[in-house]
Design an enzyme around this catalytic site. Sequence first.
Site, mmCIF file in Angstrom:
data_model
loop_
_atom_site.group_PDB
_atom_site.id
_atom_site.type_symbol
_atom_site.label_atom_id
_atom_site.label_comp_id
_atom_site.label_asym_id
_atom_site.label_seq_id
_atom_site.Cartn_x
_atom_site.Cartn_y
_atom_site.Cartn_z
ATOM 1 N N ASP A 50 0.969 -1.010 -0.053
ATOM 2 C CA ASP A 50 -0.009 0.106 -0.052
ATOM 3 C C ASP A 50 0.930 1.108 0.102
ATOM 4 O OD1 ASP A 50 -1.924 -1.733 0.464
ATOM 5 O OD2 ASP A 50 -2.900 -0.974 2.271
ATOM 6 N N HIS A 96 4.628 -7.668 -0.367
ATOM 7 C CA HIS A 96 4.404 -8.944 -0.917
ATOM 8 C C HIS A 96 4.857 -9.193 -2.184
ATOM 9 C CE1 HIS A 96 0.909 -9.867 2.081
ATOM 10 N NE2 HIS A 96 1.042 -8.362 2.214
ATOM 11 N N SER A 148 8.678 3.259 4.360
ATOM 12 C CA SER A 148 9.887 3.377 3.675
ATOM 13 C C SER A 148 9.439 3.304 2.295
ATOM 14 C CB SER A 148 10.951 2.364 4.150
ATOM 15 O OG SER A 148 12.148 2.751 3.598
#
Length: 272
Positions: free
Chosen positions: A80, A137, A239
């Site tokens: 996200d 992911h 980050s």
Amino acid sequence: MRKRVVTNIISAGFGKFASKRFHPILQKFINSSYIKLLGLDMSEFKEARDYKSLNELFTRELIKKRDIDYQEDSIISPTDSLITECGKLKKDKSLQIKGMEYSIDSLLIECKENLNKIYDGDFINFYLSPKDYHRYHVPCDMQILKVIHVPGKLYPVNLRYLKKKINLFIENERVILECKNKEDRLFYIVLVGALNVGQMTLVFEKRVETNKNRELSIYKYNNLWMNKGELLGYFKMGSTVVMLFEKNSVKLDVRPGQNVKFGQKVAKWIKD
């Protein structure tokens, strides 16, 4: 041995605080305050009281299933995040942000033998703010060939710092994954550390210890495959993830300034 700079020390100190488990009443107050301060959307996660430390909240797991684009040629967002920049490389030059170039030769240390395949390829920069879901992911079915942990500094990676700090991605600590898809198209996933990101983890490689081990480390694999959507690891705090693709191998489906969600299509493989 590399010396630690002030931002690394600050990040390590914050990491200790975030890892500490306070009395449940105090911990609930800390968690609730953090959620309110940053405006976290907790609709896909457990409630504030269920996290026993701030780190557990930072690295929270989804409890609702995401819609994932499982089309064979699709590449999904690993996170996200905000797309801070994307597009075509100019030979070995990528954009940190509009108007600020850096060399992927310097970014991808210990990958020299394959760099010419990436020249004039495509790239996407994913910025995770402190309020975002912090796990990353697998963007497509992929083979992991090599992991390189490059110790470095821990400057902030927010938009304000991206615009003023030259070679930010090169100076900051990072973890580089050299990968191939099922058609042997080469690409890289670069996890970039930042201020208060005391740790970047990989679920398949426990030897990588960021903001702790100060020596460059390389890990190679013979037959390590992961499937699209699988958990790859997580940041402790926000980050950046940089993806770099072999020339003429992908078509991007995002633009700078766009917000994306894990599971959403961001590019597709070009068939030969």
